[in-house]
Motif scaffolding. Structure first.
Motif, PDB file in Angstrom:
ATOM      1  N   ASP A  25      57.185  60.239  15.069  1.00  0.00           N
ATOM      2  CA  ASP A  25      58.274  60.028  14.108  1.00  0.00           C
ATOM      3  C   ASP A  25      57.750  59.379  12.837  1.00  0.00           C
ATOM      4  O   ASP A  25      58.141  59.755  11.719  1.00  0.00           O
ATOM      5  CB  ASP A  25      59.367  59.150  14.720  1.00  0.00           C
ATOM      6  N   LEU A  26      56.874  58.409  12.999  1.00  0.00           N
ATOM      7  CA  LEU A  26      56.320  57.703  11.848  1.00  0.00           C
ATOM      8  C   LEU A  26      55.505  58.642  10.967  1.00  0.00           C
ATOM      9  O   LEU A  26      55.620  58.621   9.736  1.00  0.00           O
ATOM     10  CB  LEU A  26      55.466  56.533  12.325  1.00  0.00           C
ATOM     11  N   ARG A  64      55.836  61.835  10.792  1.00  0.00           N
ATOM     12  CA  ARG A  64      56.769  62.775  10.168  1.00  0.00           C
ATOM     13  C   ARG A  64      57.398  62.165   8.927  1.00  0.00           C
ATOM     14  O   ARG A  64      57.504  62.816   7.881  1.00  0.00           O
ATOM     15  CB  ARG A  64      57.861  63.169  11.173  1.00  0.00           C
ATOM     16  N   ILE A  65      57.801  60.895   9.027  1.00  0.00           N
ATOM     17  CA  ILE A  65      58.388  60.213   7.874  1.00  0.00           C
ATOM     18  C   ILE A  65      57.357  60.059   6.761  1.00  0.00           C
ATOM     19  O   ILE A  65      57.622  60.333   5.586  1.00  0.00           O
ATOM     20  CB  ILE A  65      58.937  58.838   8.288  1.00  0.00           C
ATOM     21  N   SER A 113      56.714  63.303   4.898  1.00  0.00           N
ATOM     22  CA  SER A 113      57.876  64.050   4.410  1.00  0.00           C
ATOM     23  C   SER A 113      57.868  64.143   2.887  1.00  0.00           C
ATOM     24  O   SER A 113      57.082  63.484   2.208  1.00  0.00           O
ATOM     25  CB  SER A 113      59.169  63.376   4.877  1.00  0.00           C
ATOM     26  N   LEU A 116      60.212  63.098   1.000  1.00  0.00           N
ATOM     27  CA  LEU A 116      60.972  61.998   0.415  1.00  0.00           C
ATOM     28  C   LEU A 116      60.062  61.146  -0.458  1.00  0.00           C
ATOM     29  O   LEU A 116      58.852  61.087  -0.238  1.00  0.00           O
ATOM     30  CB  LEU A 116      61.577  61.134   1.522  1.00  0.00           C
ATOM     31  N   GLN A 153      62.319  56.048  -0.211  1.00  0.00           N
ATOM     32  CA  GLN A 153      63.174  56.658   0.810  1.00  0.00           C
ATOM     33  C   GLN A 153      62.480  56.703   2.167  1.00  0.00           C
ATOM     34  O   GLN A 153      63.120  56.528   3.211  1.00  0.00           O
ATOM     35  CB  GLN A 153      63.562  58.078   0.376  1.00  0.00           C
ATOM     36  N   ARG A 154      61.172  56.913   2.158  1.00  0.00           N
ATOM     37  CA  ARG A 154      60.431  56.923   3.423  1.00  0.00           C
ATOM     38  C   ARG A 154      60.457  55.543   4.070  1.00  0.00           C
ATOM     39  O   ARG A 154      60.589  55.419   5.289  1.00  0.00           O
ATOM     40  CB  ARG A 154      58.993  57.375   3.175  1.00  0.00           C
ATOM     41  N   GLU A 166      63.836  55.101   5.703  1.00  0.00           N
ATOM     42  CA  GLU A 166      63.922  55.809   6.984  1.00  0.00           C
ATOM     43  C   GLU A 166      63.191  55.045   8.083  1.00  0.00           C
ATOM     44  O   GLU A 166      63.659  54.965   9.223  1.00  0.00           O
ATOM     45  CB  GLU A 166      63.341  57.218   6.851  1.00  0.00           C
ATOM     46  N   LEU A 167      62.050  54.491   7.739  1.00  0.00           N
ATOM     47  CA  LEU A 167      61.281  53.705   8.716  1.00  0.00           C
ATOM     48  C   LEU A 167      62.066  52.483   9.166  1.00  0.00           C
ATOM     49  O   LEU A 167      62.193  52.218  10.371  1.00  0.00           O
ATOM     50  CB  LEU A 167      59.956  53.281   8.085  1.00  0.00           C
ATOM     51  N   GLY A 195      65.140  53.304  11.454  1.00  0.00           N
ATOM     52  CA  GLY A 195      64.820  53.527  12.857  1.00  0.00           C
ATOM     53  C   GLY A 195      64.567  52.236  13.605  1.00  0.00           C
ATOM     54  O   GLY A 195      65.024  52.057  14.743  1.00  0.00           O
TER      55      GLY A 195
END
Length: 228
Positions: A81-82, A84-85, A88, A90, A94-95, A98-99, A102
């Motif tokens: 997941d990390l 992917r963020i 991304s 973004l 924004q990244r 998102e981190l 979560g």
């Protein structure tokens, strides 16, 4: 005489299921009672597994606890997941949002055992913490450092960025340690809506990263020694 093709049995699948049950049972018990007070027998009973299966899958009770720590850290901050963020489209701000989202979401889940297991280990570190420092944390630190580097403009190899990483991570670690059942005034913050808390953590982190980044760029002679 006709021949009938038989389907091979799947001991590996059964073994993986048993391992998963043991890991889940151990996570619940370690989070409630701690490592010292949790017996292998109790874990096996809760997992509906043979006592010998703990040694078979994990080598020992210590090995089981280390596996639980790694799984707890994965549930809280999964490397896939990390990455992917981090990769991304973004923008860096924004990244980071998102981190943090979560982490806040997982830390506030009342039924989750992963934050409680990590909290116990952080409050009373044992030799088993080393498995996190060697296996789980380094690749995740690299991914987070890249995001913070893009926001601050500080190279990922600079000590100044490591201090930034610590400053961003510390409030999240505090959420894990205090948990949702903390008494006193912090209870309203931890048990309240996640959005105001998330927005605050993100705004605070961005402001700090930008300020330290500006300071870093204004002192070119000090960059090599990381004096920020």
């Amino acid at each position: 005489m006709s021949t009938q093709k038989t389907t091979p049995r799947g001991p590996r699948t059964d073994g993986e299921a048993t391992r998963a049950r043991l890991l889940e049972a151990a996570g619940q018990l370690f989070s409630q009672q701690g490592f010292a007070e949790t017996t292998s027998k109790a874990v096996a009973q809760l997992a509906a597994a043979d006592l010998a299966s703990i040694n078979y899958h994990f080598g020992s009770r210590n090995g089981l606890y280390q596996a639980v720590l790694l799984e707890a850290h994965r549930q809280l901050l999964d490397l896939d997941d990390l990455q992917r963020i981090a990769g991304s489209a973004l923008n860096p701000e924004q990244r980071l949002y998102e981190l943090l989202a979560g982490l806040v979401q997982r830390a506030q889940q009342p039924e989750a055992w992963a934050p409680r297991v990590l909290a116990r280990e952080l409050l009373a570190p044992s030799s088993h913490l080393q498995v996190l420092m060697e296996e789980a944390i380094p690749p995740k630190m690299m991914a987070v450092a890249q995001i913070l580097s893009e926001i601050s403009g500080i190279p990922a190899t600079e000590p100044a960025l490591l201090r930034c990483l610590l400053s961003v991570a510390a409030p999240c670690m505090m959420l894990i340690v205090i948990g949702r059942d903390v008494p006193g005034p912090l209870q309203a913050v931890v048990q309240g809506p996640s959005q105001p808390l998330l927005a605050h953590l993100h705004r605070f982190a961005i402001a700090g990263l930008q300020a330290v980044g500006e300071d870093y760029r204004s002192k070119p002679a000090a960059k090599n020694v990381g004096a920020v």
